[in-house]
Scaffold this motif. Sequence first.
Motif, PDB file in Angstrom:
ATOM      1  N   PHE B 224     -45.815   5.304 104.949  1.00  0.00           N
ATOM      2  CA  PHE B 224     -46.635   4.105 104.750  1.00  0.00           C
ATOM      3  C   PHE B 224     -47.291   3.737 106.078  1.00  0.00           C
ATOM      4  O   PHE B 224     -46.636   3.690 107.113  1.00  0.00           O
ATOM      5  CB  PHE B 224     -45.753   2.959 104.248  1.00  0.00           C
ATOM      6  CG  PHE B 224     -46.515   1.702 103.907  1.00  0.00           C
ATOM      7  CD1 PHE B 224     -47.080   1.537 102.657  1.00  0.00           C
ATOM      8  CD2 PHE B 224     -46.653   0.678 104.832  1.00  0.00           C
ATOM      9  CE1 PHE B 224     -47.781   0.379 102.330  1.00  0.00           C
ATOM     10  CE2 PHE B 224     -47.350  -0.486 104.521  1.00  0.00           C
ATOM     11  CZ  PHE B 224     -47.911  -0.627 103.263  1.00  0.00           C
ATOM     12  N   ASP B 225     -48.596   3.454 106.042  1.00  0.00           N
ATOM     13  CA  ASP B 225     -49.372   3.180 107.256  1.00  0.00           C
ATOM     14  C   ASP B 225     -49.581   1.673 107.391  1.00  0.00           C
ATOM     15  O   ASP B 225     -50.356   1.077 106.648  1.00  0.00           O
ATOM     16  CB  ASP B 225     -50.718   3.912 107.145  1.00  0.00           C
ATOM     17  CG  ASP B 225     -51.618   3.656 108.346  1.00  0.00           C
ATOM     18  OD1 ASP B 225     -51.237   2.857 109.237  1.00  0.00           O
ATOM     19  OD2 ASP B 225     -52.706   4.258 108.392  1.00  0.00           O
ATOM     20  N   PHE B 226     -48.885   1.078 108.368  1.00  0.00           N
ATOM     21  CA  PHE B 226     -48.949  -0.376 108.512  1.00  0.00           C
ATOM     22  C   PHE B 226     -50.269  -0.863 109.105  1.00  0.00           C
ATOM     23  O   PHE B 226     -50.496  -2.076 109.180  1.00  0.00           O
ATOM     24  CB  PHE B 226     -47.751  -0.898 109.314  1.00  0.00           C
ATOM     25  CG  PHE B 226     -46.487  -0.916 108.507  1.00  0.00           C
ATOM     26  CD1 PHE B 226     -46.178  -2.007 107.711  1.00  0.00           C
ATOM     27  CD2 PHE B 226     -45.621   0.173 108.496  1.00  0.00           C
ATOM     28  CE1 PHE B 226     -45.027  -2.023 106.934  1.00  0.00           C
ATOM     29  CE2 PHE B 226     -44.476   0.164 107.723  1.00  0.00           C
ATOM     30  CZ  PHE B 226     -44.172  -0.932 106.946  1.00  0.00           C
ATOM     31  N   ASN B 227     -51.122   0.041 109.523  1.00  0.00           N
ATOM     32  CA  ASN B 227     -52.476  -0.383 109.876  1.00  0.00           C
ATOM     33  C   ASN B 227     -53.340  -0.576 108.639  1.00  0.00           C
ATOM     34  O   ASN B 227     -54.444  -1.097 108.718  1.00  0.00           O
ATOM     35  CB  ASN B 227     -53.150   0.654 110.782  1.00  0.00           C
ATOM     36  CG  ASN B 227     -52.655   0.535 112.197  1.00  0.00           C
ATOM     37  OD1 ASN B 227     -52.575  -0.566 112.732  1.00  0.00           O
ATOM     38  ND2 ASN B 227     -52.293   1.668 112.781  1.00  0.00           N
ATOM     39  N   ARG B 228     -52.834  -0.085 107.513  1.00  0.00           N
ATOM     40  CA  ARG B 228     -53.618  -0.146 106.278  1.00  0.00           C
ATOM     41  C   ARG B 228     -52.819  -0.817 105.167  1.00  0.00           C
ATOM     42  O   ARG B 228     -53.090  -0.600 103.982  1.00  0.00           O
ATOM     43  CB  ARG B 228     -54.045   1.267 105.874  1.00  0.00           C
ATOM     44  CG  ARG B 228     -54.969   1.925 106.915  1.00  0.00           C
ATOM     45  CD  ARG B 228     -55.070   3.429 106.714  1.00  0.00           C
ATOM     46  NE  ARG B 228     -55.603   3.738 105.414  1.00  0.00           N
ATOM     47  CZ  ARG B 228     -55.182   4.752 104.648  1.00  0.00           C
ATOM     48  NH1 ARG B 228     -54.192   5.546 105.069  1.00  0.00           N
ATOM     49  NH2 ARG B 228     -55.722   4.972 103.495  1.00  0.00           N
ATOM     50  N   GLY B 229     -51.873  -1.635 105.567  1.00  0.00           N
ATOM     51  CA  GLY B 229     -51.087  -2.320 104.557  1.00  0.00           C
ATOM     52  C   GLY B 229     -49.994  -3.137 105.207  1.00  0.00           C
ATOM     53  O   GLY B 229     -49.822  -3.112 106.431  1.00  0.00           O
ATOM     54  N   ARG B 230     -49.246  -3.875 104.413  1.00  0.00           N
ATOM     55  CA  ARG B 230     -48.140  -4.654 104.929  1.00  0.00           C
ATOM     56  C   ARG B 230     -47.140  -4.916 103.815  1.00  0.00           C
ATOM     57  O   ARG B 230     -47.430  -4.711 102.638  1.00  0.00           O
ATOM     58  CB  ARG B 230     -48.602  -5.962 105.562  1.00  0.00           C
ATOM     59  CG  ARG B 230     -49.531  -6.800 104.705  1.00  0.00           C
ATOM     60  CD  ARG B 230     -49.962  -8.057 105.441  1.00  0.00           C
ATOM     61  NE  ARG B 230     -48.887  -9.025 105.436  1.00  0.00           N
ATOM     62  CZ  ARG B 230     -48.566  -9.789 106.465  1.00  0.00           C
ATOM     63  NH1 ARG B 230     -49.249  -9.704 107.583  1.00  0.00           N
ATOM     64  NH2 ARG B 230     -47.577 -10.660 106.382  1.00  0.00           N
ATOM     65  N   GLN B 231     -45.963  -5.353 104.217  1.00  0.00           N
ATOM     66  CA  GLN B 231     -44.939  -5.742 103.245  1.00  0.00           C
ATOM     67  C   GLN B 231     -44.659  -7.223 103.394  1.00  0.00           C
ATOM     68  O   GLN B 231     -44.608  -7.727 104.513  1.00  0.00           O
ATOM     69  CB  GLN B 231     -43.657  -4.938 103.464  1.00  0.00           C
ATOM     70  CG  GLN B 231     -42.551  -5.300 102.471  1.00  0.00           C
ATOM     71  CD  GLN B 231     -41.303  -4.429 102.562  1.00  0.00           C
ATOM     72  OE1 GLN B 231     -41.093  -3.538 101.781  1.00  0.00           O
ATOM     73  NE2 GLN B 231     -40.468  -4.721 103.542  1.00  0.00           N
ATOM     74  N   ASP B 232     -44.504  -7.920 102.288  1.00  0.00           N
ATOM     75  CA  ASP B 232     -44.128  -9.331 102.284  1.00  0.00           C
ATOM     76  C   ASP B 232     -43.004  -9.555 101.272  1.00  0.00           C
ATOM     77  O   ASP B 232     -42.584  -8.618 100.600  1.00  0.00           O
ATOM     78  CB  ASP B 232     -45.351 -10.196 101.936  1.00  0.00           C
ATOM     79  CG  ASP B 232     -46.388 -10.182 103.047  1.00  0.00           C
ATOM     80  OD1 ASP B 232     -46.334 -11.058 103.906  1.00  0.00           O
ATOM     81  OD2 ASP B 232     -47.231  -9.263 103.058  1.00  0.00           O
ATOM     82  N   ILE B 249     -47.485  -4.350  99.687  1.00  0.00           N
ATOM     83  CA  ILE B 249     -46.306  -4.291  98.839  1.00  0.00           C
ATOM     84  C   ILE B 249     -45.429  -5.506  99.118  1.00  0.00           C
ATOM     85  O   ILE B 249     -45.529  -6.122 100.169  1.00  0.00           O
ATOM     86  CB  ILE B 249     -45.494  -2.993  99.024  1.00  0.00           C
ATOM     87  CG1 ILE B 249     -44.878  -2.924 100.413  1.00  0.00           C
ATOM     88  CG2 ILE B 249     -46.371  -1.779  98.783  1.00  0.00           C
ATOM     89  CD1 ILE B 249     -44.032  -1.678 100.608  1.00  0.00           C
ATOM     90  N   THR B 250     -44.603  -5.851  98.142  1.00  0.00           N
ATOM     91  CA  THR B 250     -43.665  -6.950  98.354  1.00  0.00           C
ATOM     92  C   THR B 250     -42.272  -6.487  97.961  1.00  0.00           C
ATOM     93  O   THR B 250     -42.107  -5.506  97.233  1.00  0.00           O
ATOM     94  CB  THR B 250     -44.016  -8.200  97.518  1.00  0.00           C
ATOM     95  OG1 THR B 250     -43.746  -7.921  96.138  1.00  0.00           O
ATOM     96  CG2 THR B 250     -45.462  -8.598  97.690  1.00  0.00           C
ATOM     97  N   THR B 251     -41.306  -7.196  98.459  1.00  0.00           N
ATOM     98  CA  THR B 251     -39.926  -6.869  98.127  1.00  0.00           C
ATOM     99  C   THR B 251     -39.106  -8.150  98.131  1.00  0.00           C
ATOM    100  O   THR B 251     -39.610  -9.239  98.385  1.00  0.00           O
ATOM    101  CB  THR B 251     -39.355  -5.841  99.122  1.00  0.00           C
ATOM    102  OG1 THR B 251     -38.097  -5.384  98.636  1.00  0.00           O
ATOM    103  CG2 THR B 251     -39.171  -6.443 100.502  1.00  0.00           C
ATOM    104  N   ARG B 252     -37.834  -8.011  97.828  1.00  0.00           N
ATOM    105  CA  ARG B 252     -36.898  -9.133  97.911  1.00  0.00           C
ATOM    106  C   ARG B 252     -35.550  -8.560  98.323  1.00  0.00           C
ATOM    107  O   ARG B 252     -35.320  -7.363  98.170  1.00  0.00           O
ATOM    108  CB  ARG B 252     -36.794  -9.858  96.566  1.00  0.00           C
ATOM    109  CG  ARG B 252     -36.219  -8.982  95.477  1.00  0.00           C
ATOM    110  CD  ARG B 252     -36.172  -9.684  94.125  1.00  0.00           C
ATOM    111  NE  ARG B 252     -35.644  -8.774  93.124  1.00  0.00           N
ATOM    112  CZ  ARG B 252     -35.912  -8.865  91.829  1.00  0.00           C
ATOM    113  NH1 ARG B 252     -36.711  -9.810  91.377  1.00  0.00           N
ATOM    114  NH2 ARG B 252     -35.380  -8.019  90.971  1.00  0.00           N
ATOM    115  N   PHE B 253     -34.698  -9.402  98.851  1.00  0.00           N
ATOM    116  CA  PHE B 253     -33.407  -8.913  99.329  1.00  0.00           C
ATOM    117  C   PHE B 253     -32.256  -9.659  98.684  1.00  0.00           C
ATOM    118  O   PHE B 253     -32.373 -10.850  98.413  1.00  0.00           O
ATOM    119  CB  PHE B 253     -33.296  -9.075 100.847  1.00  0.00           C
ATOM    120  CG  PHE B 253     -34.276  -8.235 101.575  1.00  0.00           C
ATOM    121  CD1 PHE B 253     -34.106  -6.868 101.640  1.00  0.00           C
ATOM    122  CD2 PHE B 253     -35.390  -8.802 102.155  1.00  0.00           C
ATOM    123  CE1 PHE B 253     -35.023  -6.068 102.289  1.00  0.00           C
ATOM    124  CE2 PHE B 253     -36.313  -8.012 102.806  1.00  0.00           C
ATOM    125  CZ  PHE B 253     -36.138  -6.644 102.873  1.00  0.00           C
TER     126      PHE B 253
END
Lengths: 502, 502
Positions: B224-232, B249-253
Amino acid sequence: MKEVLAELRTHLAQVRDLAQASSVLGWDRETNMPPGGAAARARQLGTLSTMAHRLFVSDQVGEWLEQLVPYEAELGFASDEGSLIRVTRREYQKQRRVPSELVGQMARAASLGHQAWVRARQESDFGLFQPNLEELVALRLQWARCFDYEESLYDPMLDNFEPGLTAAQVRRVFDEYRPALVRLVSAISDPAVQQRVDTGCLQGDFDPAAQWELGLEALRTIGFDFNRGRQDRSAHPFTTSFSCDDVRITTRFDPGNLASGLFSSIHEGGHALYELGVSPTLDDTLLGNGASMVAHESQSRLFENVIGRSRPFWRFFYPALQARFPQFKSVDLETFYRAINRVTPSLIRVEADEVTYGLHIVLRFELEQALVDGTLVVADLPEAWNAKMEAYLGIRPPNDALGVLQDVHWSGGMMGYFPEYLLGSMLSVQLYNQARQEIPDLESQIETGRLDGLVAWLREKIHRHGSKFTLGELTDQVLGTPLSPQPYLAYLHERYGEIYRL
Amino acid sequence: MKEVLAELRTHLAQVRDLAQASSVLGWDRETNMPPGGAAARARQLGTLSTMAHRLFVSDQVGEWLEQLVPYEAELGFASDEGSLIRVTRREYQKQRRVPSELVGQMARAASLGHQAWVRARQESDFGLFQPNLEELVALRLQWARCFDYEESLYDPMLDNFEPGLTAAQVRRVFDEYRPALVRLVSAISDPAVQQRVDTGCLQGDFDPAAQWELGLEALRTIGFDFNRGRQDRSAHPFTTSFSCDDVRITTRFDPGNLASGLFSSIHEGGHALYELGVSPTLDDTLLGNGASMVAHESQSRLFENVIGRSRPFWRFFYPALQARFPQFKSVDLETFYRAINRVTPSLIRVEADEVTYGLHIVLRFELEQALVDGTLVVADLPEAWNAKMEAYLGIRPPNDALGVLQDVHWSGGMMGYFPEYLLGSMLSVQLYNQARQEIPDLESQIETGRLDGLVAWLREKIHRHGSKFTLGELTDQVLGTPLSPQPYLAYLHERYGEIYRL
């Protein structure tokens, strides 16, 4: 007639939805977007802007407005719906002059310009931003030529943020204000006088997480509702509204300077209270935001300075700061109060004290006019900036990041905005004076952390009206007098004369 | 012809910009938006959806497509532009049947439905969501009736996510798969067999900040390329694309369960790699996303399970996990491997093991069909859910949050999506088997953390094509055979037969 108005409203609500969607995309760009997203975001914003503009300036809107002429008179000047027709007509006549394609082109250029500016500022390299700024200035000039203007191409740019404002008016106010300001700055700049304030307590190492929490607490104190908004981080603080129930502010922190982030939060909080206070009945129309940029800055500067740097506010809020930063337990309130009100020439406008702030504005006002009348080209802007900084403030920026690249506005193609900061500061004092007359125990309310009285007063007098009224109409209603630099000068002399024992 | 195509492309790029703007607004709603923003956000999304739809189904698009018939043949089936014309025509013919107002109404209901679902899930109270779901189901049925369908109103819903898929086809595949699955679940459910895997190491207290970092590291590992995306963070993990260079993309813990957030990140990472891999030449058209939901889930489930729960991957990645969670230093890799592959009936689909996962899907498939054919009403859904959980998995959800309210899909009006998860899982195994044939040292690449070979293969075979090809066309090209449950069953028997010594 009611049906025509209902049709117009439905149509305008779509324009509004597109504009609010653009605001979400702009906010995301400055708070979250990864670098790769820049090109597509510029395209998206260009399309939304073109479509919103095209919808708004459609012949159909003109026909509805024509049909509504008699109904408008019947509804009355101060009514929501009469105002909606009146203000929509004013904006329609303006926007009709601009091709929708140009609007989209400007939005795209602004989005790309913003990205270029962020990078140029990070690397302190004006050259990385220069081609973008050249395009943005050219587009803004092309845009300004769409309008009739009496004196200067700069007039439509001012009018864009403050309906009716002209360069000549700004010059008149600034000319009245500048000589007294220069005398005050000169008196305070005397080295013997400068010694009277010690800002040592504001320098140090301030945990950004604790600064963040303190900023949130300040926002809660002034009445920001986190169920209807949030704060994020960005390169340059700003406020944006996605509806009167979703207002976002951003801030930034300097680990070595406690005042920077805190007063930025309070400043944006003032903007946010305005947007949050607009009547929900206006939310689906173009009346659903603050009246103008002077009106807006009057709110932000009121909270940042008139209140945020006052003794009454800090009598209440200082313990909260001391709790987060225990090193202040040995600093008495009076020392802290004087420190946050220190007057001294500095490089960054948003961190400037209230007194020298005006000189930062005059500098930008002059540079923008020179760009507009062609006596200055973009390539020469950094040097022109630095020369004026030396002439007006006696200091020369060591690099572009601390000079010409410091403000976000030009990166978005915004010209004609800066004077409104100073005019807003002037108005903020007039409003506060009026509020004190109408709320006799205002200072003791603030001393006990109760700002709801003031916020309710502002909401009643200013916020709820959205952009129903022009600034002149608002000042007539609220103050009975027009905007003037004199109360502001008196306030500056009183506050800083006392602090510096002049 | 080139000019006609260019005009069509320019027009479609606007549709695309509106759709991408909607995605930004949807993402913000689920990651950042304060509660107050819900009503305006629903309006904004309604307007954007209606406008995008209206632009897309305009008569002009139909005329262009008509004019382009001969050119399409000339361009050839596999070309970008020939595919653009072909797929646009297919979608145009579908979308023309739906009124633009209904599209906007559904978008508004989905946005409000989502907010209601979040609250209902938090409070575990289906009643808070029921009126929204009733409206959403009614609107989805109204939408489905716009189409011709051979057998079931459920067919257009499947087709919406997987062009050409019908309920009969799903049933055929599931019927082939279910008996073998039930036998496998039953064999593993034997208490003596269950004892063979100990998941104690996955329970405990896992710092969410460290989980977040581990998730980012897993994403970097898969490319995954963090210059072209992010996770929240969001209530329900999802992936959304604002362009092929900005994929979120998103996630939860779960602080008490290490596997939950980690495999969710890897799952969404698989979706994101697909979107990031689409050819930039398709980005301004409706070909600029993954081909279909089965194709998409084949990527997410491939990374989550086939690779993400495999020995080769953990031979490389286990030290990274041990470094963040030192308690695993005393857990050997084999124990950990078996723990993350434990098979046991559980309540939450997204946390279910690969084997019982299929039963969660069958349950949803049956409930959706019952809602569609009218044998089940929304008010009875919680009880129907719980009854089926008992029948298929032998456990009864103690509350609605752990039962009928667990998935986000219905809150957005999405019906006909769930079967694609299982079909995608089946396809993921077929793709992996094919990749192993074409990349002989694939496993040793993975064992050394080099997933770029596999990602490049997927990009070449699947990702770069965007939605140029249907799933059937893709499987023909890549596998030479259609989607089938048999390789998936063989894979499940091999992996879990070995783990459970069956």
